[in-house]
Design a protein around this motif. Structure first.
Motif, PDB file in Angstrom:
ATOM      1  N   SER A 131       0.836  -1.192   0.000  1.00  0.00           N
ATOM      2  CA  SER A 131       0.000   0.000   0.000  1.00  0.00           C
ATOM      3  C   SER A 131       0.874   1.246   0.000  1.00  0.00           C
ATOM      4  N   LYS A 132       0.370   2.299  -0.635  1.00  0.00           N
ATOM      5  CA  LYS A 132       1.063   3.585  -0.658  1.00  0.00           C
ATOM      6  C   LYS A 132       0.203   4.695  -0.071  1.00  0.00           C
ATOM      7  N   VAL A 133      -0.871   4.335   0.630  1.00  0.00           N
ATOM      8  CA  VAL A 133      -1.762   5.364   1.167  1.00  0.00           C
ATOM      9  C   VAL A 133      -1.364   5.784   2.574  1.00  0.00           C
ATOM     10  N   PHE A 134      -0.476   5.039   3.237  1.00  0.00           N
ATOM     11  CA  PHE A 134      -0.083   5.380   4.601  1.00  0.00           C
ATOM     12  C   PHE A 134       0.996   6.460   4.589  1.00  0.00           C
ATOM     13  N   ALA A 135       1.003   7.259   5.633  1.00  0.00           N
ATOM     14  CA  ALA A 135       2.001   8.323   5.766  1.00  0.00           C
ATOM     15  C   ALA A 135       3.314   7.757   6.300  1.00  0.00           C
ATOM     16  N   LYS A 136       4.412   8.338   5.844  1.00  0.00           N
ATOM     17  CA  LYS A 136       5.758   8.043   6.343  1.00  0.00           C
ATOM     18  C   LYS A 136       6.007   6.540   6.390  1.00  0.00           C
ATOM     19  N   ASP A 137       6.401   6.029   7.577  1.00  0.00           N
ATOM     20  CA  ASP A 137       6.700   4.605   7.704  1.00  0.00           C
ATOM     21  C   ASP A 137       5.617   3.875   8.496  1.00  0.00           C
ATOM     22  N   LEU A 138       4.400   4.401   8.487  1.00  0.00           N
ATOM     23  CA  LEU A 138       3.320   3.794   9.270  1.00  0.00           C
ATOM     24  C   LEU A 138       2.945   2.419   8.743  1.00  0.00           C
ATOM     25  N   PHE A 139       3.026   2.201   7.424  1.00  0.00           N
ATOM     26  CA  PHE A 139       2.668   0.893   6.882  1.00  0.00           C
ATOM     27  C   PHE A 139       3.684  -0.165   7.331  1.00  0.00           C
ATOM     28  N   ALA A 140       4.967   0.213   7.359  1.00  0.00           N
ATOM     29  CA  ALA A 140       5.986  -0.716   7.847  1.00  0.00           C
ATOM     30  C   ALA A 140       5.739  -1.056   9.310  1.00  0.00           C
ATOM     31  N   LYS A 141       5.320  -0.071  10.094  1.00  0.00           N
ATOM     32  CA  LYS A 141       5.006  -0.317  11.503  1.00  0.00           C
ATOM     33  C   LYS A 141       3.802  -1.235  11.638  1.00  0.00           C
ATOM     34  N   LEU A 142       2.812  -1.063  10.760  1.00  0.00           N
ATOM     35  CA  LEU A 142       1.642  -1.935  10.779  1.00  0.00           C
ATOM     36  C   LEU A 142       2.031  -3.368  10.439  1.00  0.00           C
ATOM     37  N   LEU A 143       2.906  -3.545   9.457  1.00  0.00           N
ATOM     38  CA  LEU A 143       3.350  -4.885   9.082  1.00  0.00           C
ATOM     39  C   LEU A 143       4.073  -5.568  10.232  1.00  0.00           C
ATOM     40  N   GLU A 144       4.863  -4.808  10.977  1.00  0.00           N
ATOM     41  CA  GLU A 144       5.540  -5.378  12.149  1.00  0.00           C
ATOM     42  C   GLU A 144       4.517  -5.811  13.202  1.00  0.00           C
ATOM     43  N   GLY A 145       3.473  -5.011  13.367  1.00  0.00           N
ATOM     44  CA  GLY A 145       2.419  -5.390  14.301  1.00  0.00           C
ATOM     45  C   GLY A 145       1.690  -6.642  13.868  1.00  0.00           C
ATOM     46  N   MET A 146       1.441  -6.785  12.571  1.00  0.00           N
ATOM     47  CA  MET A 146       0.801  -7.987  12.049  1.00  0.00           C
ATOM     48  C   MET A 146       1.690  -9.213  12.265  1.00  0.00           C
ATOM     49  N   LYS A 147       2.980  -9.045  12.023  1.00  0.00           N
ATOM     50  CA  LYS A 147       3.931 -10.140  12.245  1.00  0.00           C
ATOM     51  C   LYS A 147       3.938 -10.567  13.706  1.00  0.00           C
ATOM     52  N   ALA A 148       3.902  -9.597  14.612  1.00  0.00           N
ATOM     53  CA  ALA A 148       3.915  -9.911  16.039  1.00  0.00           C
ATOM     54  C   ALA A 148       2.651 -10.664  16.451  1.00  0.00           C
ATOM     55  N   ARG A 149       1.508 -10.296  15.911  1.00  0.00           N
ATOM     56  CA  ARG A 149       0.260 -10.977  16.265  1.00  0.00           C
ATOM     57  C   ARG A 149       0.248 -12.409  15.733  1.00  0.00           C
ATOM     58  N   ILE A 150       0.797 -12.623  14.554  1.00  0.00           N
ATOM     59  CA  ILE A 150       0.875 -13.980  14.009  1.00  0.00           C
ATOM     60  C   ILE A 150       1.806 -14.849  14.860  1.00  0.00           C
ATOM     61  N   GLN A 151       2.922 -14.275  15.268  1.00  0.00           N
ATOM     62  CA  GLN A 151       3.859 -15.018  16.113  1.00  0.00           C
ATOM     63  C   GLN A 151       3.258 -15.310  17.479  1.00  0.00           C
ATOM     64  N   GLU A 152       2.427 -14.407  17.989  1.00  0.00           N
ATOM     65  CA  GLU A 152       1.776 -14.620  19.282  1.00  0.00           C
ATOM     66  C   GLU A 152       0.849 -15.832  19.233  1.00  0.00           C
ATOM     67  N   LYS A 153       0.181 -16.035  18.091  1.00  0.00           N
ATOM     68  CA  LYS A 153      -0.709 -17.181  17.959  1.00  0.00           C
ATOM     69  C   LYS A 153       0.064 -18.500  17.972  1.00  0.00           C
ATOM     70  N   GLN A 154       1.310 -18.484  17.530  1.00  0.00           N
ATOM     71  CA  GLN A 154       2.103 -19.706  17.509  1.00  0.00           C
ATOM     72  C   GLN A 154       2.406 -20.219  18.905  1.00  0.00           C
ATOM     73  N   LYS A 155       2.364 -19.332  19.887  1.00  0.00           N
ATOM     74  CA  LYS A 155       2.596 -19.764  21.263  1.00  0.00           C
ATOM     75  C   LYS A 155       1.486 -20.683  21.751  1.00  0.00           C
ATOM     76  N   SER A 156       0.280 -20.512  21.210  1.00  0.00           N
ATOM     77  CA  SER A 156      -0.840 -21.391  21.560  1.00  0.00           C
ATOM     78  C   SER A 156      -1.044 -22.472  20.503  1.00  0.00           C
ATOM     79  N   ARG A 157       0.020 -22.722  19.717  1.00  0.00           N
ATOM     80  CA  ARG A 157       0.022 -23.784  18.702  1.00  0.00           C
ATOM     81  C   ARG A 157      -1.056 -23.573  17.653  1.00  0.00           C
ATOM     82  N   ARG A 158      -1.211 -22.340  17.246  1.00  0.00           N
ATOM     83  CA  ARG A 158      -2.115 -21.996  16.152  1.00  0.00           C
ATOM     84  C   ARG A 158      -1.298 -21.281  15.084  1.00  0.00           C
ATOM     85  N   ASN A 159      -1.348 -21.796  13.880  1.00  0.00           N
ATOM     86  CA  ASN A 159      -0.621 -21.193  12.766  1.00  0.00           C
ATOM     87  C   ASN A 159      -1.573 -20.325  11.947  1.00  0.00           C
TER      88      ASN A 159
END
Length: 326
Positions: free
Chosen positions: A126-154
């Motif tokens: 996406s190119k609609v986000f300001a500055k580096d906000l999209f990169a920050k959002l992607l990091e947040g998405m990655k963290a939430r996916i990794q959090e699910k792996q702790k409960s053995r959910r992929n």
């Protein structure tokens, strides 16, 4: 399988230029239904998403995560209207895209009973986000996916588009070279340098590996592109698919899940059934659209006051006499 799709639903007669922003998943769960017009003040929209200084909707919660409180801070394409310039309706599409990303981010925080593949309608960039906000959002998405792996959910995340400039540019060359010219489902990874040549703005194809090599940081791309053919014929359609960048090494497993969904696709063959269901659920058609159209007429009727009879005459007139020629 969970797919999400958003839609702009326009009315047949609509002097207010109302657009219904609606985001629904393949299980018919509605996450957003909002009426927006090009003249809607941004302050009114912001008030919808915050309550007691906290995010009250998926968009408000995403803005809270990114550390912004104003829509114009979230995207440079959302700017207050100027009294000397006509309002551009294009910002409504930007607002819808931001809403879709916010809802995807919210879904990643849900509890899943089993391993799940999330299919996003559109490429993961996406190119609609300001500055580096999209990169920050992607990091947040990655963290939430990794959090699910702790409960053995992929959780797996892909974005699938109906069109791509990469595919448009190289389609003939692929046919001449026999790429994906097989009698079985197949896929091929698109190198970044090949992908970059298809875009006017090269940053739309710049992945994290470029930053690792000392290049400019990736601010707009969250997926690795693959060209995929789900059918068994040489002439079956080829689709562009973005696999979430941190999961690109699991491409074979992820595309295998997507293949099973595409084989059940209807009415479009060899296209994921979950996305087709999401699109069908998101569209306002038939009775729902007629009810909305009647509400628009009622609002106009009230605003006209003593001259409201003119609206009744207008509704009885043929709006498109030229169609009689067919």
């Amino acid at each position: 399988m969970v797919a999400t799709d958003g839609g702009n639903n326009q009315l047949r007669f609509d002097p207010f230029l109302i657009q219904m922003v609606r985001v629904v998943d393949s299980s018919n769960n509605e996450y957003c239904l909002e009426a927006v017009t090009p003249n809607t003040p941004l302050e009114v929209l912001e008030a919808r998403h915050f309550r007691d200084e906290r995010g009250a909707t998926p968009l408000g919660q995403m803005m809270e995560f990114l550390g912004v409180r104003r829509l114009q801070e979230l995207s440079p394409m959302l700017r207050p209207s100027s009294p000397n310039k006509p309002v551009s309706p294009s910002w409504v599409g930007v607002y819808r895209e931001l809403m879709e990303w916010a809802i995807l981010f919210s879904i990643l925080n849900k509890d899943f009973a089993s391993d799940t593949l999330l299919v996003f309608d559109g490429l993961l960039r996406s190119k609609v986000f300001a500055k580096d906000l999209f990169a920050k959002l992607l990091e947040g998405m990655k963290a939430r996916i990794q959090e699910k792996q702790k409960s053995r959910r992929n959780l797996y995340l892909v974005g699938m588009a109906k069109h791509s400039k990469v595919l448009d540019r190289y389609r003939l060359a692929m046919r001449l070279e026999g790429v994906l010219d097989t009698s079985y489902p197949a896929y091929v990874e698109v190198p970044r340098d090949v992908e970059e040549k298809a875009y006017v703005w090269s940053e739309y194809a710049r992945g994290n590996e470029v930053a690792l090599e000392g290049g400019e940081a990736n601010k707009f791309v969250g997926g690795k592109m693959f060209l995929v053919k789900f059918g068994t014929s040489r002439y079956d359609p080829i689709w562009p698919v973005d696999i979430f960048e941190p999961q690109k090494d699991q491409a074979q497993e992820i595309l295998g899940y997507l293949l099973a969904d595409a084989q059940a696709g209807f009415p479009v063959l060899h296209y994921p059934a979950s996305l087709q269901k999401a699109h069908e659920n998101a569209a306002l058609v038939g009775f729902d659209l007629q009810v909305l159209q009647d509400q628009v007429f009622e609002a106009i009727h009230e605003s006209l006051g003593e001259k409201s009879n003119a609206l009744d005459v207008f509704r009885l007139q043929d709006a498109d006499p030229a169609r009689r020629r067919y």
